[in-house]
Design an enzyme around this catalytic site. Structure first.
Site, PDB file in Angstrom:
ATOM      1  CG  HIS A   1      77.546  54.535  14.831  1.00 15.99           C
ATOM      2  ND1 HIS A   1      77.847  55.416  15.835  1.00 15.99           N
ATOM      3  CD2 HIS A   1      76.390  53.936  15.188  1.00 15.99           C
ATOM      4  CE1 HIS A   1      76.927  55.341  16.776  1.00 15.99           C
ATOM      5  NE2 HIS A   1      76.024  54.455  16.401  1.00 15.99           N
TER       6      HIS A   1
ATOM      7  CD  GLU B   1      72.423  57.178  17.048  1.00 18.03           C
ATOM      8  OE1 GLU B   1      73.189  57.054  16.060  1.00 18.03           O
ATOM      9  OE2 GLU B   1      71.730  56.244  17.478  1.00 18.03           O
TER      10      GLU B   1
END
Length: 328
Positions: free
Chosen positions: A38, A107
């Site tokens: 991330h 994402e």
């Protein structure tokens, strides 16, 4: 035999802490370890987002036995697939063949940071398919030139190619993604214990002449704590983003967006979806849904960075014993 894993959750711990937890998780008996990849945490209260690949390189040298995996890397926007291929090959060498490259369509939360926008889900799947093809080509060690719909590779070659090939696992959520990625990937990643998904993956591979029975790798959040109320409060504070479902989670661009989208999620809502507290049997019951659906590998996320050491010291060993006994 079902294998059980530990999640190195980069969103809730710093890089040095993650390496320390990785060593402890290996020592306590976990079979494998997966790492998120991330740029942002899901919620500001989680408070971390170190670079997964640097951390995994350190983990590869600090551990000896556990298999390692990205869960998952998006090789299309924030990273070019040629760079992902180089990173994966290098990590496989450092890990002496213990690494699996987990890939997904990504994402918005993490990919928007490079300013290239956020494509539709259909386009993201097309990009991922092309990226996997490029990574496969580069892993041969041959010179690669590629001009596709989304990516170009100009006279690229990996000079350090691992003796043990890097297996690729692909994250899927439905029939279309299974149709696209079952023939391209070696293993399946899914976050919901749906037997129909697993069966469809195996059937699709067999229909193309590929081995059907491959690894099926899942993940489940848990929040162990000696105090159940403390566990529920921590899970609500740091993991209520989970309630949105993947259609929402893949599109929101910021932690503020996740905070707003989950503002009406109650403590009891989180407690219903995440096993919280000291009851190890309740955790086993939740995990059991995965092996009953055909998952071969199940990674657990212990919620809360500050809770990792106590979990690993007091609960992880007994929990693994119960899980292995129940899954036989």
């Amino acid at each position: 035999m079902t294998r059980f894993g530990y999640t190195l959750m980069t969103e809730q711990s710093g890089p040095k802490e993650l390496v320390r937890y990785a060593v402890s998780a290996e020592n306590v008996g976990f079979d494998f370890e997966v790492s998120s990849d991330h740029y942002f945490p899901w919620l500001s209260s989680q408070g971390h987002a170190p670079y997964a690949w640097s951390m995994l390189g350190a983990v590869a040298h600090a551990t000896e036995r556990v298999e390692l995996m990205t869960y998952v890397t998006c090789p299309t926007i924030r990273y070019h697939p040629a760079i992902v291929a180089q990173k994966a090959a290098t990590l496989q060498i450092l890990a002496d063949g213990r690494f699996t490259l987990g890939l997904g369509s990504g994402e918005n939360l993490n990919e928007h940071v490079v300013g290239k926008g956020w494509p539709t889900v259909a386009r993201r799947h097309d990009m991922l398919r092309e990226a996997i093809q490029i990574i496969r080509e580069l892993m041969t060690g041959e010179m690669v030139d590629w001009k596709g719909e989304y990516f170009e590779v100009d006279s690229a070659r990996l000079w350090d190619v691992p003796e043990i090939p890097v297996a690729i696992a692909a994250a899927v959520s439905g029939d279309r993604s299974i149709e696209e990625f079952a023939p391209l990937a070696d293993h399946l990643i899914a976050v919901q214990p749906e037997k129909s998904l697993v069966d469809s993956w195996h059937d699709t591979r067999r229909a193309t002449g590929l081995p059907g029975d491959v690894r099926v790798i899942g993940q489940i959040p848990i929040c162990w704590d000696p105090d159940r109320d403390a566990a529920v409060a921590r899970a609500h504070d740091q993991f209520r983003w989970f309630a949105g479902g993947w259609a929402v989670n893949s599109d929101l661009p910021t932690t503020a967006g996740f905070d707003g989208a989950t503002q009406f999620v109650r403590h009891e809502d989180v407690a219903e979806s995440i096993p919280c507290g000291p009851d190890l049997d309740a955790i086993v019951e939740s995990v059991q849904k995965y092996w009953e659906a055909g998952f071969t590998d199940i990674a657990m996320v212990q919620v809360g960075g500050e809770s990792q050491e106590l979990f690993l010291e007091e609960a992880a060993g007994p929990l693994l014993d119960k899980l292995r006994s129940a899954s036989q």
